[in-house]
Design an enzyme around this catalytic site. Structure first.
Site, PDB file in Angstrom:
ATOM      1  N   ARG A   1      49.529 -38.153  31.699  1.00 30.79           N
ATOM      2  CA  ARG A   1      48.730 -36.953  31.987  1.00 30.79           C
ATOM      3  C   ARG A   1      47.378 -37.305  32.604  1.00 30.79           C
ATOM      4  NH1 ARG A   1      51.676 -32.929  29.201  1.00 30.79           N
ATOM      5  NH2 ARG A   1      52.704 -33.796  27.386  1.00 30.79           N
TER       6      ARG A   1
ATOM      7  N   HIS B   1      50.749 -33.329  37.341  1.00 24.85           N
ATOM      8  CA  HIS B   1      50.941 -34.777  37.295  1.00 24.85           C
ATOM      9  C   HIS B   1      52.074 -35.263  38.200  1.00 24.85           C
ATOM     10  CE1 HIS B   1      48.446 -33.957  33.861  1.00 24.85           C
ATOM     11  NE2 HIS B   1      49.419 -33.313  33.243  1.00 24.85           N
TER      12      HIS B   1
ATOM     13  N   ASN C   1      45.923 -23.751  36.624  1.00 23.60           N
ATOM     14  CA  ASN C   1      46.451 -24.646  35.597  1.00 23.60           C
ATOM     15  C   ASN C   1      47.907 -24.864  35.962  1.00 23.60           C
ATOM     16  OD1 ASN C   1      47.395 -26.054  33.439  1.00 23.60           O
ATOM     17  ND2 ASN C   1      46.571 -24.685  31.880  1.00 23.60           N
TER      18      ASN C   1
ATOM     19  N   ARG D   1      53.749 -22.322  19.988  1.00 25.24           N
ATOM     20  CA  ARG D   1      53.963 -23.672  19.451  1.00 25.24           C
ATOM     21  C   ARG D   1      52.745 -24.533  19.775  1.00 25.24           C
ATOM     22  NH1 ARG D   1      59.019 -25.891  22.293  1.00 25.24           N
ATOM     23  NH2 ARG D   1      58.522 -27.678  21.029  1.00 25.24           N
TER      24      ARG D   1
ATOM     25  N   PRO E   1      54.268 -24.183  34.676  1.00 25.78           N
ATOM     26  CA  PRO E   1      55.408 -24.176  33.745  1.00 25.78           C
ATOM     27  C   PRO E   1      55.011 -24.286  32.276  1.00 25.78           C
ATOM     28  CG  PRO E   1      55.282 -26.244  34.936  1.00 25.78           C
ATOM     29  CD  PRO E   1      54.319 -25.317  35.605  1.00 25.78           C
ATOM     30  N   ASN E   2      55.738 -23.507  31.494  1.00 26.49           N
ATOM     31  CA  ASN E   2      55.657 -23.499  30.030  1.00 26.49           C
ATOM     32  C   ASN E   2      54.416 -22.813  29.472  1.00 26.49           C
ATOM     33  OD1 ASN E   2      58.154 -24.923  29.513  1.00 26.49           O
ATOM     34  ND2 ASN E   2      57.127 -26.729  30.339  1.00 26.49           N
TER      35      ASN E   2
ATOM     36  N   HIS F   1      42.578 -27.225  32.586  1.00 21.43           N
ATOM     37  CA  HIS F   1      43.543 -27.545  31.528  1.00 21.43           C
ATOM     38  C   HIS F   1      42.945 -27.112  30.196  1.00 21.43           C
ATOM     39  CE1 HIS F   1      45.952 -29.760  34.339  1.00 21.43           C
ATOM     40  NE2 HIS F   1      44.841 -30.341  34.768  1.00 21.43           N
TER      41      HIS F   1
ATOM     42  N   GLU G   1      40.610 -26.872  39.158  1.00 23.03           N
ATOM     43  CA  GLU G   1      41.746 -27.279  38.320  1.00 23.03           C
ATOM     44  C   GLU G   1      41.325 -27.125  36.856  1.00 23.03           C
ATOM     45  OE1 GLU G   1      42.837 -31.378  38.959  1.00 23.03           O
ATOM     46  OE2 GLU G   1      43.986 -31.460  37.097  1.00 23.03           O
TER      47      GLU G   1
ATOM     48  N   SER H   1      43.873 -28.449  27.276  1.00 23.31           N
ATOM     49  CA  SER H   1      43.672 -29.677  26.495  1.00 23.31           C
ATOM     50  C   SER H   1      42.881 -30.700  27.309  1.00 23.31           C
ATOM     51  CB  SER H   1      45.029 -30.274  26.107  1.00 23.31           C
ATOM     52  OG  SER H   1      45.765 -30.645  27.260  1.00 23.31           O
TER      53      SER H   1
ATOM     54  N   TYR I   1      47.025 -26.658  22.045  1.00 28.52           N
ATOM     55  CA  TYR I   1      46.728 -25.609  23.037  1.00 28.52           C
ATOM     56  C   TYR I   1      46.006 -24.393  22.461  1.00 28.52           C
ATOM     57  CZ  TYR I   1      49.938 -28.361  25.862  1.00 28.52           C
ATOM     58  OH  TYR I   1      50.532 -29.385  26.549  1.00 28.52           O
TER      59      TYR I   1
ATOM     60  N   ALA J   1      52.482 -29.176  33.858  1.00 31.38           N
ATOM     61  CA  ALA J   1      52.997 -30.525  34.115  1.00 31.38           C
ATOM     62  C   ALA J   1      53.101 -30.843  35.604  1.00 31.38           C
ATOM     63  CB  ALA J   1      54.353 -30.689  33.433  1.00 31.38           C
TER      64      ALA J   1
ATOM     65  N   ARG K   1      45.188 -37.764  25.907  1.00 32.64           N
ATOM     66  CA  ARG K   1      46.615 -37.657  25.628  1.00 32.64           C
ATOM     67  C   ARG K   1      47.391 -38.788  26.328  1.00 32.64           C
ATOM     68  NH1 ARG K   1      48.404 -31.657  26.576  1.00 32.64           N
ATOM     69  NH2 ARG K   1      50.180 -32.438  25.364  1.00 32.64           N
TER      70      ARG K   1
ATOM     71  N   ASP L   1      49.405 -30.628  48.660  1.00 36.13           N
ATOM     72  CA  ASP L   1      49.390 -30.263  50.083  1.00 36.13           C
ATOM     73  C   ASP L   1      49.006 -28.798  50.275  1.00 36.13           C
ATOM     74  OD1 ASP L   1      50.118 -32.823  50.769  1.00 36.13           O
ATOM     75  OD2 ASP L   1      52.224 -32.347  51.150  1.00 36.13           O
TER      76      ASP L   1
HETATM   77  O1  CA2 Z   1      46.290 -28.717  28.831  1.00 36.99           O
HETATM   78  C1  CA2 Z   1      46.827 -28.050  29.718  1.00 36.99           C
HETATM   79  O2  CA2 Z   1      46.437 -26.922  30.040  1.00 36.99           O
HETATM   80  C2  CA2 Z   1      48.087 -28.587  30.412  1.00 36.99           C
HETATM   81  O3  CA2 Z   1      48.022 -28.186  31.787  1.00 36.99           O
HETATM   82  C3  CA2 Z   1      49.259 -27.938  29.722  1.00 36.99           C
HETATM   83  C4  CA2 Z   1      50.599 -28.447  30.214  1.00 36.99           C
HETATM   84  C5  CA2 Z   1      50.633 -29.977  30.197  1.00 36.99           C
HETATM   85  O4  CA2 Z   1      51.849 -30.430  30.786  1.00 36.99           O
HETATM   86  C6  CA2 Z   1      49.463 -30.582  30.955  1.00 36.99           C
HETATM   87  O5  CA2 Z   1      49.527 -31.984  30.867  1.00 36.99           O
HETATM   88  C7  CA2 Z   1      48.154 -30.101  30.371  1.00 36.99           C
HETATM   89  C8  CA2 Z   1      51.744 -27.953  29.312  1.00 36.99           C
HETATM   90  C9  CA2 Z   1      51.743 -26.487  29.074  1.00 36.99           C
HETATM   91  C10 CA2 Z   1      52.765 -26.191  28.000  1.00 36.99           C
HETATM   92  O6  CA2 Z   1      52.214 -25.255  27.110  1.00 36.99           O
HETATM   93  C11 CA2 Z   1      52.881 -25.037  25.945  1.00 36.99           C
HETATM   94  C12 CA2 Z   1      52.258 -24.203  25.055  1.00 36.99           C
HETATM   95  C13 CA2 Z   1      52.850 -23.952  23.848  1.00 36.99           C
HETATM   96  C14 CA2 Z   1      54.059 -24.519  23.521  1.00 36.99           C
HETATM   97  C15 CA2 Z   1      54.676 -25.344  24.411  1.00 36.99           C
HETATM   98  C16 CA2 Z   1      54.093 -25.605  25.631  1.00 36.99           C
END
Ligand code: CA2
Length: 149
Positions: free
Chosen positions: A111, A80, A74, A18, A10-11, A100, A98, A102, A23, A77, A107, A87
């Site tokens: 996370r 977590h 990846n 942003r 997601p996202n 990420h 896995e 970041s 990121y 969220a 953080r 599973d």
């Molecule tokens: O660092 C990563 O790759 C994460 O998997 C990214 C997830 C975050 O929930 C994990 O804790 C770490 C969030 C991805 C959201 O990406 C965005 C990118 C630009 C603007 C908004 C969200």
């Protein structure tokens, strides 16, 4: 040719729009292009997907069982929160890395826990887009070792 499933949660479709300080400035299309180049160099096929739906990730992990030699994931969220992803990865038994963008350990504390780490071969975080390339290098090494062994 062995195929790697690269799955994004997601996202991650918002990458590059942003929070570049966390990121990076690359879009998900940029990440896909870099993964495609690395897979080509490693002699691997690639399926690259993103979804905001948890169950869709579960289904793609199941699909990988028949169609892929390994998974780079990846889960965003869901990393977590998702027992379902834990599973699914455990059930298919494919080598899974896995990743990420970041460094999640620098953080918020929520996370710091991952449901995927205990069922993954390895974890790479904190290198931006390069996290994916490092994961592919690592996975390629595992697959080659497995073939020779
Ligand atoms: O660092 C990563 O790759 C994460 O998997 C990214 C997830 C975050 O929930 C994990 O804790 C770490 C969030 C991805 C959201 O990406 C965005 C990118 C630009 C603007 C908004 C969200």
């Amino acid at each position: 040719m062995k195929t790697i499933y690269i799955l994004n949660g997601p996202n991650l479709n918002l990458l590059g729009t942003r929070e570049p300080e966390i990121y990076g400035a690359d879009t998900l299309a940029d990440v896909e292009a870099r993964c495609a180049a690395r897979c080509k160099a490693l002699g691997l096929g690639m399926v690259f997907r993103q979804t905001n739906v948890e169950g869709e990730l579960v289904t793609w992990i199941h699909d990988a069982r028949e169609k892929a030699a390994g998974i780079v994931i990846n889960a965003g969220a869901y990393t977590h929160t998702s027992v379902a992803l834990h599973d699914a990865v455990k059930a298919v038994g494919l080598p899974t890395i896995e990743v990420h963008l970041s460094n999640v350990y620098k953080r918020e504390s929520f996370r710091h826990h991952s449901y995927l780490s205990p069922v993954s071969h390895g974890v790479i975080c904190g290198f931006g887009v390069q996290s994916y390339e490092l994961a592919l290098d690592g996975l390629s090494g595992i697959l080659n070792t497995t073939r020779k062994g």
